[in-house]
Every structure is written in C-alpha cells, then in structure tokens.
Design a protein around this motif. Structure first.
Motif, PDB file in Angstrom:
ATOM      1  N   UNK A  70       0.837  -1.262   0.122  1.00 42.08           N
ATOM      2  CA  UNK A  70       0.075   0.029  -0.084  1.00 42.08           C
ATOM      3  C   UNK A  70       0.834   1.248  -0.098  1.00 42.08           C
ATOM      4  N   UNK A  71       2.053   1.302   0.820  1.00 44.08           N
ATOM      5  CA  UNK A  71       2.933   2.548   0.748  1.00 44.08           C
ATOM      6  C   UNK A  71       3.346   2.669  -0.575  1.00 44.08           C
ATOM      7  N   UNK A  72       3.801   1.340  -1.326  1.00 44.43           N
ATOM      8  CA  UNK A  72       4.323   1.649  -2.698  1.00 44.43           C
ATOM      9  C   UNK A  72       3.281   2.373  -3.537  1.00 44.43           C
ATOM     10  N   UNK A  73       2.131   1.697  -3.501  1.00 46.77           N
ATOM     11  CA  UNK A  73       1.067   2.222  -4.448  1.00 46.77           C
ATOM     12  C   UNK A  73       0.928   3.568  -4.330  1.00 46.77           C
ATOM     13  N   UNK A  74       0.725   3.914  -2.864  1.00 46.41           N
ATOM     14  CA  UNK A  74       0.377   5.285  -2.793  1.00 46.41           C
ATOM     15  C   UNK A  74       1.522   6.120  -2.973  1.00 46.41           C
ATOM     16  N   UNK A  75       2.543   5.917  -3.222  1.00 50.92           N
ATOM     17  CA  UNK A  75       3.775   6.592  -3.803  1.00 50.92           C
ATOM     18  C   UNK A  75       3.889   6.902  -5.197  1.00 50.92           C
ATOM     19  N   UNK A  76       2.891   6.204  -5.957  1.00 49.74           N
ATOM     20  CA  UNK A  76       2.592   6.534  -7.225  1.00 49.74           C
ATOM     21  C   UNK A  76       1.725   7.723  -7.463  1.00 49.74           C
ATOM     22  N   UNK A  77       2.098   8.339  -8.911  1.00 49.54           N
ATOM     23  CA  UNK A  77       1.014   9.855  -8.839  1.00 49.54           C
ATOM     24  C   UNK A  77       0.674   9.494 -10.462  1.00 49.54           C
ATOM     25  N   UNK A  78      -0.538   9.986 -10.744  1.00 44.95           N
ATOM     26  CA  UNK A  78      -1.354  10.791  -9.783  1.00 44.95           C
ATOM     27  C   UNK A  78      -1.969   9.885  -8.754  1.00 44.95           C
TER      28      UNK A  78
ATOM     29  N   UNK B 291      -5.065  -2.536  12.100  1.00 48.73           N
ATOM     30  CA  UNK B 291      -4.746  -1.097  12.332  1.00 48.73           C
ATOM     31  C   UNK B 291      -3.463  -0.809  11.854  1.00 48.73           C
ATOM     32  N   UNK B 292      -2.573  -1.764  11.989  1.00 47.64           N
ATOM     33  CA  UNK B 292      -1.078  -1.514  11.359  1.00 47.64           C
ATOM     34  C   UNK B 292      -1.075  -1.207   9.705  1.00 47.64           C
ATOM     35  N   UNK B 293      -2.222  -2.047   9.135  1.00 47.43           N
ATOM     36  CA  UNK B 293      -2.483  -2.058   7.691  1.00 47.43           C
ATOM     37  C   UNK B 293      -3.007  -0.492   7.438  1.00 47.43           C
ATOM     38  N   UNK B 294      -3.973  -0.084   8.265  1.00 48.82           N
ATOM     39  CA  UNK B 294      -4.368   1.098   8.046  1.00 48.82           C
ATOM     40  C   UNK B 294      -3.695   2.402   8.399  1.00 48.82           C
ATOM     41  N   UNK B 295      -2.611   2.217   9.326  1.00 47.84           N
ATOM     42  CA  UNK B 295      -1.526   3.151   9.582  1.00 47.84           C
ATOM     43  C   UNK B 295      -0.764   3.306   8.232  1.00 47.84           C
ATOM     44  N   UNK B 296      -0.374   2.167   7.579  1.00 48.28           N
ATOM     45  CA  UNK B 296       0.648   2.464   6.603  1.00 48.28           C
ATOM     46  C   UNK B 296      -0.267   2.940   5.452  1.00 48.28           C
ATOM     47  N   UNK B 297      -1.508   2.907   5.347  1.00 52.28           N
ATOM     48  CA  UNK B 297      -2.364   3.653   4.175  1.00 52.28           C
ATOM     49  C   UNK B 297      -2.144   5.156   4.712  1.00 52.28           C
ATOM     50  N   UNK B 298      -2.366   5.385   5.766  1.00 46.97           N
ATOM     51  CA  UNK B 298      -2.460   6.649   6.463  1.00 46.97           C
ATOM     52  C   UNK B 298      -1.195   7.373   6.180  1.00 46.97           C
ATOM     53  N   UNK B 299      -0.270   6.770   6.449  1.00 46.57           N
ATOM     54  CA  UNK B 299       1.322   7.062   6.227  1.00 46.57           C
ATOM     55  C   UNK B 299       1.531   7.383   4.687  1.00 46.57           C
ATOM     56  N   UNK B 300       1.204   6.600   3.695  1.00 42.67           N
ATOM     57  CA  UNK B 300       1.291   6.757   2.147  1.00 42.67           C
ATOM     58  C   UNK B 300       0.494   8.223   1.859  1.00 42.67           C
ATOM     59  N   UNK B 301      -0.719   8.145   2.622  1.00 41.56           N
ATOM     60  CA  UNK B 301      -1.672   9.487   2.307  1.00 41.56           C
ATOM     61  C   UNK B 301      -0.990  10.880   2.834  1.00 41.56           C
TER      62      UNK B 301
END
Length: 197
Positions: free
Chosen positions: A69-77, A129-139
C-alpha cells in the motif's frame, strides 16, 4: 539451540496460504504438517502453537500489505493509485485471478472467525490497524507533496479506504457481478476525487 533445518520464510508462506484458504478452525494439524512439510514437533518447536502458526502467517501478510500500500500510494497521480488499490480490493485488476479474489483478506477472514478468542481478536485487530496506519502514512506523504488537499484528514481518508477495501473483498468472495463491484469502486472514487488537487 540447534539452527533450524528448514527455510522459515518458505514455511511461513505455506502457513499463510493454508490459513488463507481454509481459515483457522478448518485446518487440522495433520493438514498443516502436510502443507508445510514439517512434523508436528517441528511446527510446535518453531511456532509454539497453532495460534502461533497463524500469527506468523498474519505478521508476514500484514507486513507485505503495508509495503504494497505504501508503494502504491507513492505513485502519481494519487487518484489513479487509490483507484488501483480499490480495484485490487474488488479483485478487478490484473494481479488478481478468480481464485485469489475469492480468498478475500486474510486478516479480515480471521477476525470474523477468531472474534470468539479475546487474545487472537485483539492481535488481529492490531494487525488491521497496522495496515490502516500504512495507508495513512502513504496518504500523509502524498499530502506533503501536494497531491492531496491540505484540509483533507488523512486518518479519516485512510479509514474510509480500508473500510471500502474490506467491504469489496467480502462482497467479491461471493462471486459478485464485476460490473456491480466496479460501480461500487466508482462511487468510492467520488470521495477520493474531492480530496485530490
């Protein structure tokens, strides 16, 4: 203590596949020994208990999910990246075949099954919650880079995305019509589009 005479990561990968396919109660120790190639005593020496085997599998699954998730959220747009995440939850992207789609989320599956065990329930809830935290970190990174509006609450958006993905995974397990799943993703994306710059 003697070094282990097996590839621990390979065994954990096999445990993950086993628990993902059959759940906790659906797996006998005989099946676990057959699927891992280890004896009962070796499994217990390595992981302590059946619950310990499950936790090793979930630890690995959660860590990989966070990285993905962190890798995907690093993509743009960012809008396209989030849509790809949601489509993955629905099993509608190229990385999912029908078999994978029907498995759903390992953590979500086990929470539904292990809610009766307070210790496992707390542990699994912490992993989600750890997974949610990774999504929040990416956002949060995306927001700092200007990809999300500054007023967007990344904690609320990460919770929204997690809820959407869990719901999509659950519904996808029932072999739901892909068009209906796609429509649900499209509706969720209206919220996302209101958040991006």
């Amino acid at each position: 203590m003697r070094p282990r005479e097996f590839d621990e990561q390979q065994v954990i990968d096999r445990l993950q596949k086993a628990f993902w396919s059959a759940g906790f109660e659906g797996l006998s120790l005989e099946q676990l020994t057959e699927q891992t190639g280890l004896s009962r005593s070796s499994l217990y020496n390595a992981f302590g208990s059946k619950s310990g085997m499950m936790r090793a599998a979930v630890d690995c699954y959660a860590a990989r999910s966070c990285e993905r998730f962190e890798a995907v959220l690093a993509e743009r747009p960012i809008e396209t990246a989030i849509e790809r995440m949601l489509l993955g939850g629905a099993g509608l992207n190229e990385a999912h075949d029908d078999g994978a789609r029907r498995l759903g989320c390992l953590i979500g599956n086990l929470i539904a099954e292990r809610a009766v065990d307070p210790k496992d329930y707390v542990y699994l809830s912490e992993k989600l919650a750890q997974v949610e935290g990774a999504i929040e970190s990416g956002l949060a990174v995306a927001q700092a880079q200007g990809a999300l509006k500054p007023e967007v609450a990344t904690d609320a958006l990460s919770r929204f995305l997690l809820v959407q993905m869990q719901g999509l995974r659950l519904v996808a397990k029932t072999s739901a019509d892909p068009a209906r799943l796609r429509a649900a993703v499209d509706l969720a994306m209206t919220v996302v589009r209101a958040s991006v710059r």
